[in-house]
Motif scaffolding. Structure first.
Motif, PDB file in Angstrom:
ATOM      1  N   GLY A   3       1.631  -5.697  -6.019  1.00  0.00           N
ATOM      2  CA  GLY A   3       2.199  -4.475  -6.559  1.00  0.00           C
ATOM      3  C   GLY A   3       1.363  -3.244  -6.266  1.00  0.00           C
ATOM      4  N   THR A   4       2.044  -2.103  -6.225  1.00  0.00           N
ATOM      5  CA  THR A   4       1.365  -0.813  -6.059  1.00  0.00           C
ATOM      6  C   THR A   4       1.998   0.185  -7.022  1.00  0.00           C
ATOM      7  OG1 THR A   4       0.677   0.876  -4.442  1.00  0.00           O
ATOM      8  CG2 THR A   4       2.879  -0.056  -4.153  1.00  0.00           C
ATOM      9  N   GLN A   5       1.158   0.939  -7.695  1.00  0.00           N
ATOM     10  CA  GLN A   5       1.634   1.866  -8.735  1.00  0.00           C
ATOM     11  C   GLN A   5       2.147   3.162  -8.107  1.00  0.00           C
ATOM     12  OE1 GLN A   5       1.660   1.583 -12.304  1.00  0.00           O
ATOM     13  NE2 GLN A   5       2.866   3.472 -12.121  1.00  0.00           N
ATOM     14  N   VAL A   6       3.319   3.578  -8.551  1.00  0.00           N
ATOM     15  CA  VAL A   6       3.880   4.880  -8.193  1.00  0.00           C
ATOM     16  C   VAL A   6       4.081   5.661  -9.488  1.00  0.00           C
ATOM     17  CG1 VAL A   6       5.882   6.097  -7.263  1.00  0.00           C
ATOM     18  CG2 VAL A   6       5.004   4.058  -6.096  1.00  0.00           C
ATOM     19  N   THR A   7       3.478   6.832  -9.553  1.00  0.00           N
ATOM     20  CA  THR A   7       3.593   7.683 -10.729  1.00  0.00           C
ATOM     21  C   THR A   7       4.152   9.034 -10.312  1.00  0.00           C
ATOM     22  OG1 THR A   7       1.711   6.594 -11.786  1.00  0.00           O
ATOM     23  CG2 THR A   7       2.376   8.734 -12.663  1.00  0.00           C
ATOM     24  N   VAL A   8       5.256   9.422 -10.935  1.00  0.00           N
ATOM     25  CA  VAL A   8       5.904  10.701 -10.638  1.00  0.00           C
ATOM     26  C   VAL A   8       5.841  11.558 -11.900  1.00  0.00           C
ATOM     27  CG1 VAL A   8       7.962  11.847  -9.782  1.00  0.00           C
ATOM     28  CG2 VAL A   8       7.463   9.487  -9.076  1.00  0.00           C
ATOM     29  N   SER A   9       5.052  12.597 -11.827  1.00  0.00           N
ATOM     30  CA  SER A   9       4.916  13.474 -12.993  1.00  0.00           C
ATOM     31  C   SER A   9       4.386  14.820 -12.551  1.00  0.00           C
ATOM     32  CB  SER A   9       3.995  12.854 -14.038  1.00  0.00           C
ATOM     33  OG  SER A   9       2.655  12.892 -13.612  1.00  0.00           O
ATOM     34  N   SER A  10       4.605  15.803 -13.427  1.00  0.00           N
ATOM     35  CA  SER A  10       4.097  17.137 -13.138  1.00  0.00           C
ATOM     36  C   SER A  10       2.823  17.395 -13.929  1.00  0.00           C
ATOM     37  CB  SER A  10       5.169  18.184 -13.460  1.00  0.00           C
ATOM     38  OG  SER A  10       5.632  18.013 -14.778  1.00  0.00           O
ATOM     39  N   SER A  22       0.854  -1.191   0.000  1.00  0.00           N
ATOM     40  CA  SER A  22       0.000   0.000   0.000  1.00  0.00           C
ATOM     41  C   SER A  22       0.885   1.234   0.000  1.00  0.00           C
ATOM     42  CB  SER A  22      -0.917   0.011   1.231  1.00  0.00           C
ATOM     43  OG  SER A  22      -0.153   0.031   2.424  1.00  0.00           O
ATOM     44  N   GLY A  23       0.273   2.381  -0.273  1.00  0.00           N
ATOM     45  CA  GLY A  23       0.997   3.630  -0.192  1.00  0.00           C
ATOM     46  C   GLY A  23       1.399   4.234  -1.520  1.00  0.00           C
ATOM     47  N   GLY A  24       1.130   3.539  -2.613  1.00  0.00           N
ATOM     48  CA  GLY A  24       1.456   4.101  -3.910  1.00  0.00           C
ATOM     49  C   GLY A  24       0.508   5.228  -4.284  1.00  0.00           C
ATOM     50  N   GLY A  25       0.823   5.882  -5.397  1.00  0.00           N
ATOM     51  CA  GLY A  25      -0.031   6.966  -5.866  1.00  0.00           C
ATOM     52  C   GLY A  25       0.707   7.866  -6.807  1.00  0.00           C
ATOM     53  N   TRP A  26       0.145   9.049  -6.998  1.00  0.00           N
ATOM     54  CA  TRP A  26       0.743  10.055  -7.881  1.00  0.00           C
ATOM     55  C   TRP A  26       1.411  11.123  -7.037  1.00  0.00           C
ATOM     56  CZ3 TRP A  26      -0.374  15.275  -8.080  1.00  0.00           C
ATOM     57  CH2 TRP A  26       0.238  15.979  -9.128  1.00  0.00           C
ATOM     58  N   VAL A  27       2.591  11.538  -7.473  1.00  0.00           N
ATOM     59  CA  VAL A  27       3.311  12.594  -6.768  1.00  0.00           C
ATOM     60  C   VAL A  27       4.104  13.403  -7.788  1.00  0.00           C
ATOM     61  CG1 VAL A  27       5.346  11.140  -6.320  1.00  0.00           C
ATOM     62  CG2 VAL A  27       4.829  13.052  -4.790  1.00  0.00           C
ATOM     63  N   GLN A  28       4.283  14.661  -7.500  1.00  0.00           N
ATOM     64  CA  GLN A  28       5.081  15.523  -8.375  1.00  0.00           C
ATOM     65  C   GLN A  28       6.568  15.263  -8.170  1.00  0.00           C
ATOM     66  OE1 GLN A  28       3.752  19.532  -7.502  1.00  0.00           O
ATOM     67  NE2 GLN A  28       2.240  19.439  -9.137  1.00  0.00           N
ATOM     68  N   PRO A  29       7.381  15.544  -9.167  1.00  0.00           N
ATOM     69  CA  PRO A  29       8.840  15.400  -8.998  1.00  0.00           C
ATOM     70  C   PRO A  29       9.324  16.157  -7.768  1.00  0.00           C
ATOM     71  CG  PRO A  29       8.309  15.769 -11.303  1.00  0.00           C
ATOM     72  CD  PRO A  29       7.027  15.959 -10.549  1.00  0.00           C
ATOM     73  N   GLY A  30      10.222  15.526  -7.024  1.00  0.00           N
ATOM     74  CA  GLY A  30      10.711  16.110  -5.787  1.00  0.00           C
ATOM     75  C   GLY A  30       9.913  15.724  -4.568  1.00  0.00           C
ATOM     76  N   GLY A  31       8.771  15.099  -4.776  1.00  0.00           N
ATOM     77  CA  GLY A  31       7.913  14.718  -3.666  1.00  0.00           C
ATOM     78  C   GLY A  31       8.332  13.418  -3.005  1.00  0.00           C
ATOM     79  N   SER A  32       7.530  13.000  -2.034  1.00  0.00           N
ATOM     80  CA  SER A  32       7.829  11.804  -1.250  1.00  0.00           C
ATOM     81  C   SER A  32       6.614  10.898  -1.153  1.00  0.00           C
ATOM     82  CB  SER A  32       8.256  12.199   0.174  1.00  0.00           C
ATOM     83  OG  SER A  32       9.431  12.973   0.174  1.00  0.00           O
ATOM     84  N   LEU A  33       6.894   9.628  -1.020  1.00  0.00           N
ATOM     85  CA  LEU A  33       5.878   8.625  -0.736  1.00  0.00           C
ATOM     86  C   LEU A  33       6.474   7.589   0.192  1.00  0.00           C
ATOM     87  CD1 LEU A  33       4.240   7.823  -4.220  1.00  0.00           C
ATOM     88  CD2 LEU A  33       3.132   8.940  -2.280  1.00  0.00           C
ATOM     89  N   ARG A  34       5.617   6.938   0.970  1.00  0.00           N
ATOM     90  CA  ARG A  34       6.052   5.848   1.823  1.00  0.00           C
ATOM     91  C   ARG A  34       5.228   4.613   1.487  1.00  0.00           C
ATOM     92  NH1 ARG A  34       5.243   4.720   8.249  1.00  0.00           N
ATOM     93  NH2 ARG A  34       7.286   3.786   8.702  1.00  0.00           N
ATOM     94  N   LEU A  35       5.897   3.591   1.015  1.00  0.00           N
ATOM     95  CA  LEU A  35       5.233   2.332   0.721  1.00  0.00           C
ATOM     96  C   LEU A  35       5.294   1.414   1.937  1.00  0.00           C
ATOM     97  CD1 LEU A  35       6.609   1.544  -2.860  1.00  0.00           C
ATOM     98  CD2 LEU A  35       4.660   2.974  -2.191  1.00  0.00           C
TER      99      LEU A  35
END
Length: 115
Positions: free
Chosen positions: A108-115, A7-20
């Motif tokens: 699996g959990t999707q992580v997307t990094v984009s602006s 768990s913990g995936g998602g969308w985040v902008q470049p430079g951001g943080s996530l915790r899986l």
């Protein structure tokens, strides 16, 4: 049998943080080598980080200094703290447990990094 649930995936902008997080069922968690793998679009699955039962860690060069793998054996949970995320980190992230020749995977959990 071991079941792993990320768990913990998602969308985040470049430079951001996530915790899986990866919650494990069963009794082998504290004895297993645990790892996070990822598979980006059109790429092969690669090991991102691993942690031994004793807490020794290793990382792929591309995430050193940005990602931190940790485990809480009392909670049967594996973590991946991801900081300074880059678009190249976009992938499906998988939790893996390796114990006595057997390998177990989460869905699996999707992580997307984009602006």
């Amino acid at each position: 049998q071991v079941q792993l649930l990320e768990s913990g995936g998602g969308w985040v902008q470049p430079g951001g943080s996530l915790r899986l997080s990866c919650a494990a069922s069963g009794t082998i968690f504290s004895f297993a080598v645990m790892g996070w793998y990822r598979q980006g679009p059109g790429k092969q699955r690669e090991l991102v980080a691993a942690i031994s039962s004793g807490g020794n860690t290793n990382y792929v060069d591309s995430v050193k200094g940005r990602f931190t793998i940790s485990r809480d054996n009392a909670k049967n949970t594996l973590y991946l703290q991801m900081n300074s995320l880059k678009p190249a980190d976009t992938a499906v992230y998988y939790c893996n447990a390796y114990y006595r020749g057997d390998s177990y995977w989460g869905q699996g959990t999707q992580v997307t990094v984009s602006s």
